[in-house]
Design an enzyme around this catalytic site. Structure first.
Site, PDB file in Angstrom:
ATOM      1  N   TYR A 143       1.211   4.707  -4.602  1.00 25.37           N
ATOM      2  CA  TYR A 143       2.095   5.443  -5.127  1.00 25.37           C
ATOM      3  C   TYR A 143       1.885   6.373  -5.495  1.00 25.37           C
ATOM      4  O   TYR A 143       2.123   7.519  -6.439  1.00 25.37           O
ATOM      5  CB  TYR A 143       3.582   4.971  -4.561  1.00 25.37           C
ATOM      6  N   LYS A 194      -3.604  -8.308   0.241  1.00 25.86           N
ATOM      7  CA  LYS A 194      -4.936  -7.537   1.164  1.00 25.86           C
ATOM      8  C   LYS A 194      -6.126  -8.074   0.134  1.00 25.86           C
ATOM      9  O   LYS A 194      -7.344  -7.961  -0.499  1.00 25.86           O
ATOM     10  CB  LYS A 194      -5.249  -6.492   1.272  1.00 25.86           C
ATOM     11  N   ASP A 227      -2.374  -7.434   7.034  1.00 26.33           N
ATOM     12  CA  ASP A 227      -2.697  -7.440   8.521  1.00 26.33           C
ATOM     13  C   ASP A 227      -1.932  -8.382   9.106  1.00 26.33           C
ATOM     14  O   ASP A 227      -1.314  -8.048  10.570  1.00 26.33           O
ATOM     15  CB  ASP A 227      -4.400  -7.162   9.071  1.00 26.33           C
ATOM     16  N   ASP A 251       6.625  -1.094   2.461  1.00 23.30           N
ATOM     17  CA  ASP A 251       7.110   0.994   3.069  1.00 23.30           C
ATOM     18  C   ASP A 251       6.756   0.261   5.215  1.00 23.30           C
ATOM     19  O   ASP A 251       7.477   0.737   5.619  1.00 23.30           O
ATOM     20  CB  ASP A 251       5.646   2.099   2.833  1.00 23.30           C
ATOM     21  N   ASP A 255       9.271  -0.617   7.882  1.00 24.21           N
ATOM     22  CA  ASP A 255       9.510   0.245   9.105  1.00 24.21           C
ATOM     23  C   ASP A 255       9.113  -0.905  10.692  1.00 24.21           C
ATOM     24  O   ASP A 255       9.932  -0.522  11.865  1.00 24.21           O
ATOM     25  CB  ASP A 255       7.954   1.441   9.644  1.00 24.21           C
TER      26      ASP A 255
HETATM   27  C1  IPM Z   1      10.543   5.124   2.937  1.00 26.17           C
HETATM   28  C2  IPM Z   1      10.085   6.274   2.786  1.00 26.17           C
HETATM   29  C3  IPM Z   1      10.145   6.850   1.678  1.00 26.17           C
HETATM   30  C4  IPM Z   1       8.443   5.958   0.958  1.00 26.17           C
HETATM   31  C5  IPM Z   1       8.838   8.590   2.123  1.00 26.17           C
HETATM   32  C6  IPM Z   1      10.223   9.502   2.236  1.00 26.17           C
HETATM   33  C7  IPM Z   1       8.597   8.884   0.286  1.00 26.17           C
HETATM   34  O1  IPM Z   1       9.488   6.461   4.201  1.00 26.17           O
HETATM   35  O2  IPM Z   1      11.755   4.925   1.913  1.00 26.17           O
HETATM   36  O3  IPM Z   1      10.154   4.280   3.231  1.00 26.17           O
HETATM   37  O4  IPM Z   1       7.023   6.017   1.748  1.00 26.17           O
HETATM   38  O5  IPM Z   1       8.680   5.582   0.012  1.00 26.17           O
HETATM   39 MG    MG Z   2       9.288   4.255   4.364  1.00 29.77          MG
END
Ligand code: IPM
Ligand code: MG
Length: 367
Positions: A143, A194, A227, A251, A255
């Site tokens: 990032y 990784k 992975d 990240d 999710d």
């Molecule tokens: C998260 C989000 C952020 C990230 C975005 C909005 C920049 O996806 O907090 O997970 O990638 O960190």
């Molecule tokens: Mg995110």
């Protein structure tokens, strides 16, 4: 106890809607206790801030955040700002805040609420009892690494990002993860990398192992490739307890982990390590449902719970909130994202907020 100053960034889209409910929950904590604990001050962030000030994060916003006891954030972003140059996009406001305040560890608990077992796309027997804590490195990695950019190299348009992790950056997040693992019942830590391909991961694995050996020999540590980890999270998530990983992998994996819990609208997070901590849901601004009053406020409300625990040492009050969320779910109330036709009652954002507050009053009254 002196009054705690909270910097509030509702942000964009449903961020504003879920923040409204979360702040009411905070007021309910004060009502129940009959004390004034909190003082909130709001600032713009992300797209809303760009519209007003032509930047996603102002100096004023940053300095308010710096001088507060905790920060609450809704969500940022939306299609309206997608065409802006990279430095001006709403996400840069959030990333700037994380980086400037050096919040290097992002805690994302993925816990299954019993009443939501059937809201997950995964089968009940796979996810029953899941309680995973992902610790995502938040101030480094791909990032923020340099060089970055889109430029012409030998006449060819080329996009560049760099994954960089130094030993101290890995040590501090590893230490934090081991500490959290040690505090849990039968706590164990899985470090995700990784290292079969990336040098940054080779160092990551080595340093995490060293920190473990030297400082936390009592905490079982395993290493897993990202992975494989993504696959195991679906195949057999019960094998995981605490996980530590890089910014990008964290990240993506969180999710994925959120779907175990039924909806991304359920996951709170805490960003720790800096002088001030920041609390935010892991979901985005969801522009597709903005303004409809149907967003799930529970991730934001649970983020308030995390703030009370981690920043303000108010575990009793945090337990009211968590207990209340569990109770309204058990009573069958669902926002659209976790609702299934014919099961329970569908409620909107503010309806859900009201129910949580009522349940908090009941729970605290029985103590
Ligand atoms: C998260 C989000 C952020 C990230 C975005 C909005 C920049 O996806 O907090 O997970 O990638 O960190
Ligand atoms: Mg995110």
């Amino acid at each position: 106890m002196s009054v705690r100053k909270i910097c509030v960034f509702p942000g964009d889209g449903i961020g504003k809607e879920v923040m409204r409910e979360a702040l009411c929950v905070l007021t309910t904590v004060e009502e129940i206790s009959g004390k004034r604990f909190f003082e909130t001050e709001e600032e713009l962030l992300g797209g809303a801030c760009y519209d007003a000030h032509k930047t996603p994060l102002t100096e004023q916003g940053l300095s308010l955040a710096r001088s507060s006891d905790a920060i609450l954030l809704g969500a940022v972003g939306g299609p309206k700002w997608d065409t802006l140059s990279f430095d001006l996009r709403p996400e840069r406001g959030l990333l700037g805040l994380r980086r400037e305040l050096d919040m290097f560890a992002n805690l994302r608990p993925a816990k299954v609420f019993e009443p939501l077992l059937d809201a997950s796309p995964l089968r009940r027997e796979i996810i029953e009892g899941i309680d995973i804590l992902v610790i995502r490195e938040l101030a480094g990695g791909l990032y923020f690494g340099e060089p970055r950019g889109i430029r012409m190299i030998d006449g060819v348009e080329t996009g560049i990002n760099t994954e960089v992790y130094s030993r101290p950056e890995i040590e501090r997040v590893a230490r934090m993860a081991f500490k959290f693992a040690r505090e849990r019942k039968n706590g164990k830590l899985a470090s995700v990398d990784k290292s079969n391909v990336l040098e940054s991961s080779v160092l990551w694995r080595k340093v995490v192992a060293e920190v473990g050996e030297k400082e936390f020999p009592d905490v079982p540590l395993s290493h897993i490739l990202v992975d494989n980890c993504a696959m195991q999270l679906i195949r057999n998530p019960r094998q995981f307890d605490v996980m530590v990983t890089s910014n990008l992998f964290g990240d993506i994996l969180t999710d994925e982990a959120s779907m175990i819990t039924g909806s991304i609208g359920m996951l709170p997070s805490a960003s720790l390590g800096g002088k001030v901590a920041l609390y935010e849901p892991i979901h985005g601004s969801a522009p597709d449902i903005e303004g409809k009053g149907i967003a799930n406020p529970l991730a934001m409300i649970l983020s308030i719970g995390m703030m009370l625990r981690h920043s303000f040492d108010m575990p009793r009050e945090a337990a009211w909130i968590e207990g209340a969320v569990e109770r309204v779910l058990a009573e069958g109330y669902r926002t659209a994202d976790i609702y299934r036709e014919g099961h329970g009652s569908k409620v909107g954002t503010s309806g859900m907020g009201d129910l949580v507050r009522e349940a908090m009053r009941q729970i605290s009254g029985k103590e």
